[in-house]
Write a protein that holds these residues in place. Structure first.
Motif, PDB file in Angstrom:
ATOM      1  N   THR A 285       0.809  -1.221   0.000  1.00 49.33           N
ATOM      2  CA  THR A 285       0.000   0.000   0.000  1.00 49.33           C
ATOM      3  C   THR A 285       0.842   1.270   0.000  1.00 49.33           C
ATOM      4  N   HIS A 286       2.150   1.154   0.103  1.00 43.71           N
ATOM      5  CA  HIS A 286       3.020   2.336   0.107  1.00 43.71           C
ATOM      6  C   HIS A 286       3.168   2.863  -1.315  1.00 43.71           C
ATOM      7  N   TRP A 287       3.228   4.177  -1.463  1.00 44.82           N
ATOM      8  CA  TRP A 287       3.253   4.773  -2.800  1.00 44.82           C
ATOM      9  C   TRP A 287       4.513   4.394  -3.577  1.00 44.82           C
ATOM     10  N   ILE A 288       5.634   4.206  -2.915  1.00 46.98           N
ATOM     11  CA  ILE A 288       6.863   3.822  -3.631  1.00 46.98           C
ATOM     12  C   ILE A 288       6.726   2.409  -4.194  1.00 46.98           C
ATOM     13  N   THR A 289       6.142   1.516  -3.412  1.00 45.80           N
ATOM     14  CA  THR A 289       5.912   0.153  -3.885  1.00 45.80           C
ATOM     15  C   THR A 289       4.959   0.149  -5.070  1.00 45.80           C
ATOM     16  N   LYS A 290       3.922   0.959  -4.993  1.00 41.27           N
ATOM     17  CA  LYS A 290       2.965   1.057  -6.096  1.00 41.27           C
ATOM     18  C   LYS A 290       3.653   1.597  -7.361  1.00 41.27           C
ATOM     19  N   TYR A 291       4.513   2.594  -7.179  1.00 42.49           N
ATOM     20  CA  TYR A 291       5.219   3.169  -8.322  1.00 42.49           C
ATOM     21  C   TYR A 291       6.156   2.136  -8.958  1.00 42.49           C
ATOM     22  N   LEU A 292       6.932   1.447  -8.125  1.00 47.07           N
ATOM     23  CA  LEU A 292       7.831   0.419  -8.653  1.00 47.07           C
ATOM     24  C   LEU A 292       7.041  -0.700  -9.333  1.00 47.07           C
ATOM     25  N   GLY A 293       5.897  -1.054  -8.743  1.00 45.34           N
ATOM     26  CA  GLY A 293       5.032  -2.050  -9.368  1.00 45.34           C
ATOM     27  C   GLY A 293       4.500  -1.602 -10.713  1.00 45.34           C
ATOM     28  N   LEU A 294       4.172  -0.313 -10.815  1.00 44.29           N
ATOM     29  CA  LEU A 294       3.726   0.232 -12.103  1.00 44.29           C
ATOM     30  C   LEU A 294       4.824   0.131 -13.161  1.00 44.29           C
ATOM     31  N   VAL A 295       6.040   0.475 -12.769  1.00 42.53           N
ATOM     32  CA  VAL A 295       7.164   0.404 -13.711  1.00 42.53           C
ATOM     33  C   VAL A 295       7.380  -1.038 -14.162  1.00 42.53           C
ATOM     34  N   ILE A 296       7.415  -1.953 -13.203  1.00 40.32           N
ATOM     35  CA  ILE A 296       7.626  -3.368 -13.535  1.00 40.32           C
ATOM     36  C   ILE A 296       6.457  -3.895 -14.366  1.00 40.32           C
ATOM     37  N   GLY A 297       5.238  -3.521 -13.984  1.00 40.22           N
ATOM     38  CA  GLY A 297       4.058  -3.956 -14.726  1.00 40.22           C
ATOM     39  C   GLY A 297       4.030  -3.430 -16.149  1.00 40.22           C
ATOM     40  N   PHE A 298       4.387  -2.173 -16.326  1.00 39.66           N
ATOM     41  CA  PHE A 298       4.417  -1.613 -17.677  1.00 39.66           C
ATOM     42  C   PHE A 298       5.487  -2.285 -18.532  1.00 39.66           C
ATOM     43  N   PHE A 299       6.613  -2.593 -17.923  1.00 41.38           N
ATOM     44  CA  PHE A 299       7.654  -3.321 -18.650  1.00 41.38           C
ATOM     45  C   PHE A 299       7.122  -4.677 -19.109  1.00 41.38           C
ATOM     46  N   GLY A 300       6.527  -5.429 -18.179  1.00 40.12           N
ATOM     47  CA  GLY A 300       6.002  -6.745 -18.528  1.00 40.12           C
ATOM     48  C   GLY A 300       4.897  -6.675 -19.563  1.00 40.12           C
ATOM     49  N   ALA A 301       4.013  -5.683 -19.436  1.00 44.51           N
ATOM     50  CA  ALA A 301       2.928  -5.527 -20.403  1.00 44.51           C
ATOM     51  C   ALA A 301       3.472  -5.163 -21.784  1.00 44.51           C
ATOM     52  N   THR A 302       4.516  -4.359 -21.820  1.00 45.01           N
ATOM     53  CA  THR A 302       5.128  -3.997 -23.104  1.00 45.01           C
ATOM     54  C   THR A 302       5.741  -5.220 -23.778  1.00 45.01           C
ATOM     55  N   VAL A 303       6.444  -6.026 -23.003  1.00 45.98           N
ATOM     56  CA  VAL A 303       7.046  -7.246 -23.547  1.00 45.98           C
ATOM     57  C   VAL A 303       5.944  -8.176 -24.053  1.00 45.98           C
ATOM     58  N   ALA A 304       4.895  -8.371 -23.254  1.00 51.45           N
ATOM     59  CA  ALA A 304       3.792  -9.254 -23.660  1.00 51.45           C
ATOM     60  C   ALA A 304       3.085  -8.720 -24.907  1.00 51.45           C
ATOM     61  N   ALA A 305       2.864  -7.409 -24.955  1.00 52.83           N
ATOM     62  CA  ALA A 305       2.201  -6.814 -26.124  1.00 52.83           C
ATOM     63  C   ALA A 305       3.063  -6.959 -27.376  1.00 52.83           C
ATOM     64  N   ASN A 306       4.359  -6.766 -27.242  1.00 52.01           N
ATOM     65  CA  ASN A 306       5.246  -6.937 -28.401  1.00 52.01           C
ATOM     66  C   ASN A 306       5.211  -8.375 -28.915  1.00 52.01           C
ATOM     67  N   GLN A 307       5.295  -9.341 -27.994  1.00 53.05           N
ATOM     68  CA  GLN A 307       5.260 -10.739 -28.417  1.00 53.05           C
ATOM     69  C   GLN A 307       3.901 -11.078 -29.037  1.00 53.05           C
ATOM     70  N   HIS A 308       2.846 -10.593 -28.446  1.00 52.87           N
ATOM     71  CA  HIS A 308       1.509 -10.871 -28.966  1.00 52.87           C
ATOM     72  C   HIS A 308       1.322 -10.222 -30.342  1.00 52.87           C
ATOM     73  N   PHE A 309       1.827  -9.016 -30.510  1.00 54.20           N
ATOM     74  CA  PHE A 309       1.684  -8.335 -31.800  1.00 54.20           C
ATOM     75  C   PHE A 309       2.425  -9.071 -32.911  1.00 54.20           C
ATOM     76  N   MET A 310       3.531  -9.734 -32.563  1.00 54.75           N
ATOM     77  CA  MET A 310       4.229 -10.519 -33.592  1.00 54.75           C
ATOM     78  C   MET A 310       3.315 -11.604 -34.158  1.00 54.75           C
ATOM     79  N   GLY A 311       2.439 -12.158 -33.313  1.00 56.62           N
ATOM     80  CA  GLY A 311       1.456 -13.127 -33.798  1.00 56.62           C
ATOM     81  C   GLY A 311       0.439 -12.480 -34.724  1.00 56.62           C
TER      82      GLY A 311
END
Length: 136
Positions: free
Chosen positions: A62-88
């Motif tokens: 629930t701490h804002w720094i954890t949420k921010y780091l989670g957003l960064v990590i989540g956006f990275f993972g979503a970008t990787v997943a979207a790139n791989q999915h778009f190749m299909g």
């Protein structure tokens, strides 16, 4: 517990986090066991799912720094997943797309599932500790 209500998931973020960790561990075990081929996209996605799961079960979720780091990590993972999915989708557009023989390990389907999962986990992390208005 209504599985179609957002409040259910917001109220049970620790359970969702544990499920994400199990999914990540199972995916990593298939990789390390040689059941699936080595794929840097898949490795990044399963790692992000595990990190977000660990973050959701953490008391610091629930701490804002954890949420921010989670957003960064989540956006990275979503970008990787979207790139791989778009190749299909690119192969579908070119007329060269084929599902893998073993459809359970098809990268097009798995990257789509990972994209949904990572965005959902990131959302839950961002809004953990809050509840939304009851929908009618």
């Amino acid at each position: 517990m209504n599985l179609l209500q957002l409040n259910t998931y917001l109220a049970h973020t620790k359970i969702v986090g544990l499920v994400a960790i199990v999914i990540s561990l199972v995916a990593w075990s298939t990789d390390l066991g040689g059941i699936v081929y080595i794929c840097p996209y898949c490795r990044a996605q399963r790692t992000v799912i595990g990190i977000l799961g660990l973050t959701l079960i953490s008391p610091a979720a629930t701490h804002w720094i954890t949420k921010y780091l989670g957003l960064v990590i989540g956006f990275f993972g979503a970008t990787v997943a979207a790139n791989q999915h778009f190749m299909g989708w690119k192969k579908i557009s070119a007329g060269t797309f084929e599902f893998k023989e073993n459809i359970v390990i098809d990268p097009f389907l798995l990257s789509g599932c990972a994209l949904f999962g990572i965005i959902g986990l990131t959302y839950l992390l961002l809004f953990s500790g809050k509840s939304v208005a009851k929908e009618n």
